[in-house]
Design an enzyme around this catalytic site. Structure first.
Site, PDB file in Angstrom:
ATOM      1  N   ARG A  44       0.751  -1.098  -0.107  1.00  0.00           N
ATOM      2  CA  ARG A  44      -0.027  -0.167   0.104  1.00  0.00           C
ATOM      3  C   ARG A  44       0.902   1.177   0.136  1.00  0.00           C
ATOM      4  O   ARG A  44       0.507   2.203  -0.663  1.00  0.00           O
ATOM      5  CB  ARG A  44      -0.957   0.041   1.314  1.00  0.00           C
ATOM      6  CG  ARG A  44      -1.860   1.308   1.094  1.00  0.00           C
ATOM      7  CD  ARG A  44      -3.322   0.903   2.152  1.00  0.00           C
ATOM      8  NE  ARG A  44      -4.313   1.980   1.933  1.00  0.00           N
ATOM      9  CZ  ARG A  44      -4.377   2.924   2.773  1.00  0.00           C
ATOM     10  NH1 ARG A  44      -3.899   2.955   3.956  1.00  0.00           N
ATOM     11  NH2 ARG A  44      -5.463   3.759   2.644  1.00  0.00           N
ATOM     12  N   HIS A  48       0.383   4.303  -2.839  1.00  0.00           N
ATOM     13  CA  HIS A  48      -0.039   5.409  -2.509  1.00  0.00           C
ATOM     14  C   HIS A  48       1.177   6.465  -2.945  1.00  0.00           C
ATOM     15  O   HIS A  48       0.948   7.528  -3.195  1.00  0.00           O
ATOM     16  CB  HIS A  48      -0.225   5.559  -1.041  1.00  0.00           C
ATOM     17  CG  HIS A  48      -1.648   5.498  -0.867  1.00  0.00           C
ATOM     18  ND1 HIS A  48      -2.427   5.792   0.349  1.00  0.00           N
ATOM     19  CD2 HIS A  48      -2.552   4.639  -1.587  1.00  0.00           C
ATOM     20  CE1 HIS A  48      -3.641   5.330   0.327  1.00  0.00           C
ATOM     21  NE2 HIS A  48      -3.773   4.403  -0.670  1.00  0.00           N
ATOM     22  N   HIS A 172      -6.224  -6.024  -3.520  1.00  0.00           N
ATOM     23  CA  HIS A 172      -7.013  -6.220  -2.307  1.00  0.00           C
ATOM     24  C   HIS A 172      -7.334  -7.603  -1.790  1.00  0.00           C
ATOM     25  O   HIS A 172      -7.847  -8.073  -0.959  1.00  0.00           O
ATOM     26  CB  HIS A 172      -8.482  -5.574  -2.386  1.00  0.00           C
ATOM     27  CG  HIS A 172      -8.276  -4.184  -2.330  1.00  0.00           C
ATOM     28  ND1 HIS A 172      -9.079  -3.250  -2.720  1.00  0.00           N
ATOM     29  CD2 HIS A 172      -7.293  -3.278  -1.995  1.00  0.00           C
ATOM     30  CE1 HIS A 172      -8.856  -1.904  -2.345  1.00  0.00           C
ATOM     31  NE2 HIS A 172      -7.637  -1.935  -2.010  1.00  0.00           N
ATOM     32  N   TRP A 188     -10.480  -8.706   3.089  1.00  0.00           N
ATOM     33  CA  TRP A 188     -10.946  -8.979   1.698  1.00  0.00           C
ATOM     34  C   TRP A 188     -11.350 -10.513   1.666  1.00  0.00           C
ATOM     35  O   TRP A 188     -12.083 -11.206   0.974  1.00  0.00           O
ATOM     36  CB  TRP A 188     -10.570  -8.358   0.528  1.00  0.00           C
ATOM     37  CG  TRP A 188     -10.848  -6.898   0.481  1.00  0.00           C
ATOM     38  CD1 TRP A 188     -11.651  -6.238  -0.304  1.00  0.00           C
ATOM     39  CD2 TRP A 188      -9.760  -5.869   1.062  1.00  0.00           C
ATOM     40  NE1 TRP A 188     -11.533  -4.826  -0.200  1.00  0.00           N
ATOM     41  CE2 TRP A 188     -10.407  -4.698   0.675  1.00  0.00           C
ATOM     42  CE3 TRP A 188      -8.586  -6.012   1.854  1.00  0.00           C
ATOM     43  CZ2 TRP A 188      -9.764  -3.435   1.033  1.00  0.00           C
ATOM     44  CZ3 TRP A 188      -7.940  -4.720   2.036  1.00  0.00           C
ATOM     45  CH2 TRP A 188      -8.511  -3.521   1.590  1.00  0.00           C
TER      46      TRP A 188
HETATM   47 ZN1  ZEM Z   1      -6.345  -0.179  -1.485  1.00  0.00          ZN
HETATM   48  N1  ZEM Z   1      -7.211   0.182   0.349  1.00  0.00           N
HETATM   49  N2  ZEM Z   1      -7.427   1.061  -2.650  1.00  0.00           N
HETATM   50  N3  ZEM Z   1      -5.232  -0.589  -3.250  1.00  0.00           N
HETATM   51  N4  ZEM Z   1      -4.965  -1.278  -0.565  1.00  0.00           N
HETATM   52  C1  ZEM Z   1      -6.833  -0.214   1.436  1.00  0.00           C
HETATM   53  C2  ZEM Z   1      -6.007  -1.134   1.633  1.00  0.00           C
HETATM   54  C3  ZEM Z   1      -5.242  -1.720   0.815  1.00  0.00           C
HETATM   55  C4  ZEM Z   1      -8.700   1.699  -2.183  1.00  0.00           C
HETATM   56  C5  ZEM Z   1      -8.971   1.763  -0.743  1.00  0.00           C
HETATM   57  O1  ZEM Z   1      -9.760   2.803  -0.429  1.00  0.00           O
HETATM   58  C6  ZEM Z   1      -8.371   1.028   0.425  1.00  0.00           C
HETATM   59  C7  ZEM Z   1      -5.518  -0.200  -4.426  1.00  0.00           C
HETATM   60  C8  ZEM Z   1      -6.672   0.462  -4.839  1.00  0.00           C
HETATM   61  C9  ZEM Z   1      -7.443   0.961  -3.788  1.00  0.00           C
HETATM   62  C10 ZEM Z   1      -3.863  -2.049  -0.962  1.00  0.00           C
HETATM   63  C11 ZEM Z   1      -3.499  -1.920  -2.201  1.00  0.00           C
HETATM   64  C12 ZEM Z   1      -4.065  -1.243  -3.180  1.00  0.00           C
HETATM   65  C13 ZEM Z   1      -7.696   0.400   2.263  1.00  0.00           C
HETATM   66  C14 ZEM Z   1      -7.752   0.192   3.640  1.00  0.00           C
HETATM   67  C15 ZEM Z   1      -8.722   1.116   1.526  1.00  0.00           C
HETATM   68  C16 ZEM Z   1      -9.893   2.032   2.129  1.00  0.00           C
HETATM   69  C17 ZEM Z   1      -6.786   0.974   4.508  1.00  0.00           C
HETATM   70  C18 ZEM Z   1      -6.472   0.792   5.828  1.00  0.00           C
HETATM   71  O2  ZEM Z   1      -7.482   1.102   6.709  1.00  0.00           O
HETATM   72  O3  ZEM Z   1      -5.583   0.450   6.480  1.00  0.00           O
HETATM   73  C19 ZEM Z   1      -9.468   1.988  -3.323  1.00  0.00           C
HETATM   74  C20 ZEM Z   1     -10.555   2.889  -3.165  1.00  0.00           C
HETATM   75  C21 ZEM Z   1      -8.824   1.722  -4.408  1.00  0.00           C
HETATM   76  C22 ZEM Z   1      -9.187   2.151  -5.827  1.00  0.00           C
HETATM   77  C23 ZEM Z   1      -9.055   0.889  -6.597  1.00  0.00           C
HETATM   78  C24 ZEM Z   1      -4.193  -0.687  -5.269  1.00  0.00           C
HETATM   79  C25 ZEM Z   1      -4.223  -0.182  -6.909  1.00  0.00           C
HETATM   80  C26 ZEM Z   1      -3.537  -1.088  -4.372  1.00  0.00           C
HETATM   81  C27 ZEM Z   1      -1.947  -1.663  -4.810  1.00  0.00           C
HETATM   82  C28 ZEM Z   1      -1.970  -2.140  -6.336  1.00  0.00           C
HETATM   83  C29 ZEM Z   1      -3.390  -2.977   0.089  1.00  0.00           C
HETATM   84  C30 ZEM Z   1      -2.320  -3.936  -0.207  1.00  0.00           C
HETATM   85  C31 ZEM Z   1      -4.089  -2.668   1.230  1.00  0.00           C
HETATM   86  C32 ZEM Z   1      -4.031  -3.385   2.712  1.00  0.00           C
HETATM   87  C33 ZEM Z   1      -3.107  -2.291   3.437  1.00  0.00           C
HETATM   88  C34 ZEM Z   1      -3.029  -3.071   4.941  1.00  0.00           C
HETATM   89  O4  ZEM Z   1      -2.460  -2.089   5.725  1.00  0.00           O
HETATM   90  O5  ZEM Z   1      -3.334  -4.278   5.067  1.00  0.00           O
END
Ligand code: ZEM
Length: 307
Positions: A44, A48, A172, A188
């Site tokens: 993540r 970001h 995810h 997820w």
């Molecule tokens: Zn995420 N993501 N993401 N994401 N994401 C979260 C967690 C993780 C969206 C999103 O709002 C959120 C992509 C795309 C998008 C990861 C990777 C990738 C979380 C939870 C949210 C709310 C955060 C938390 O509370 O800690 C949205 C709207 C997306 C649009 C499509 C893409 C692209 C990613 C990588 C290629 C990962 C690995 C996590 C888990 C993080 C963790 O701390 O476990």
């Protein structure tokens, strides 16, 4: 400068990167943290750092490591990523030659591979901004409370297609939502530290059973709870429910996205190939390279690599 550091102006070689990657591998196992792995939050962090890119203005992207500054690091969208940066700090101390921007993106590729995912091509040479002047404005990252139009708006700005949006969303499979970070809650998939196409399978498998829930903070998400497992026999461990964000659900309600969800649910190899390609593309957004692959920075103060 340690002997294994790159010469001034040169990106690290594969040989110089090997010990850096080994150090990242060694820190992934974190028994006290979340589901026992630093991997998901590192993925993540890389996402970001890169996902601020805007192709019209050619601003944002992983070069610069702007999240070290409050202006970007303090964006509410980046809440929780200080944990990922802290996990990597000892690696940066041990190998000062690698830029933060390279370390954050490299670490994600190491994490994906270690969690059973594909090898993501990665090129080094990113530099770190010396101040926050070029840090992109806040608000460029997606909002999980929204739908398909919002995903297209955000990801088209980065230059991605529908297929690439769906492939990227497959990340995810990893990790979870934290109430004190995004406000959403839960994971997820059942094994959130193993990279697979399970996320796509579950979106489809429980279609019609994903229940819209309103959390105490007012946010809405979708949950699936296996009634038998959740009821739990006496003394049995209770199964935690699974979740989907509204944006995740839009991948099956929008027919163009859905076609790709179906492909990736049916074919893990295809998903791995497409994910590797699109994640590599994400990590390169906004990075200009010369014919030798060296990073060329805008004002050309100093090209290529610098520690
Ligand atoms: Zn995420 N993501 N993401 N994401 N994401 C979260 C967690 C993780 C969206 C999103 O709002 C959120 C992509 C795309 C998008 C990861 C990777 C990738 C979380 C939870 C949210 C709310 C955060 C938390 O509370 O800690 C949205 C709207 C997306 C649009 C499509 C893409 C692209 C990613 C990588 C290629 C990962 C690995 C996590 C888990 C993080 C963790 O701390 O476990």
């Amino acid at each position: 400068m340690p002997q294994n550091a790159p010469a001034p102006g040169a990106a690290p070689t594969a040989e110089q990167l090997e010990p850096v990657k080994a150090a990242v591998r060694a820190l992934l196992h974190q028994p006290e943290y979340d589901d026992g792995s630093a991997g998901p939050v590192l993925v993540r962090l890389a996402w970001h750092s890169a996902g601020t890119y805007c192709k019209e203005t050619n601003t944002g992207g992983s070069n610069g490591a702007g999240m070290r500054y409050e202006k970007e690091g303090g964006d509410p969208a980046n809440a929780g990523l200080q944990h990922a940066r802290a996990f990597l700090e000892p690696v940066k101390s041990q190998f000062p030659f690698i830029s933060y921007a390279d370390l954050w993106t490299l670490a994600a590729t190491v994490a994906v591979a270690e969690m059973g995912g594909p090898a993501v091509p990665w090129q080094g040479g990113r530099t770190d901004y010396a101040d926050d002047a070029k840090v992109p404005p806040r608000g460029r990252l997606p909002d999980g409370a929204q739908g398909a139009d919002h995903l297209r708006f955000i990801f088209h700005r980065m230059g991605f297609s529908d297929q690439e949006i769906v492939a990227l969303s497959g990340a995810h499979n990893l990790g979870r939502c934290h109430g004190d970070r995004s406000g959403f809650e839960g994971k997820w998939v059942n094994n959130p530290t193993r990279f697979s196409n399970q996320y796509f399978k579950l979106l489809l498998k429980f279609e019609g059973e994903w229940k819209k829930t309103t959390l105490k903070n007012g946010l809405q998400q979708f949950v699936y709870v296996d009634e038998d497992l959740a009821a739990g026999e006496e003394g049995e461990e209770k199964e935690e429910g699974l979740m989907m964000l509204p944006t995740d659900m839009s991948l099956i309600s929008d027919s163009k996205f859905r076609a790709w969800v179906e492909k990736y649910a049916a074919d893990q190899d295809l998903f791995f190939r497409d994910f590797a390609a699109v994640f590599a593309k994400l990590l390169e957004l906004g990075i200009k390279r010369n014919s030798e692959g060296r990073v060329v920075n805008d004002e050309n103060v100093e090209d290529g690599y610098r520690s």
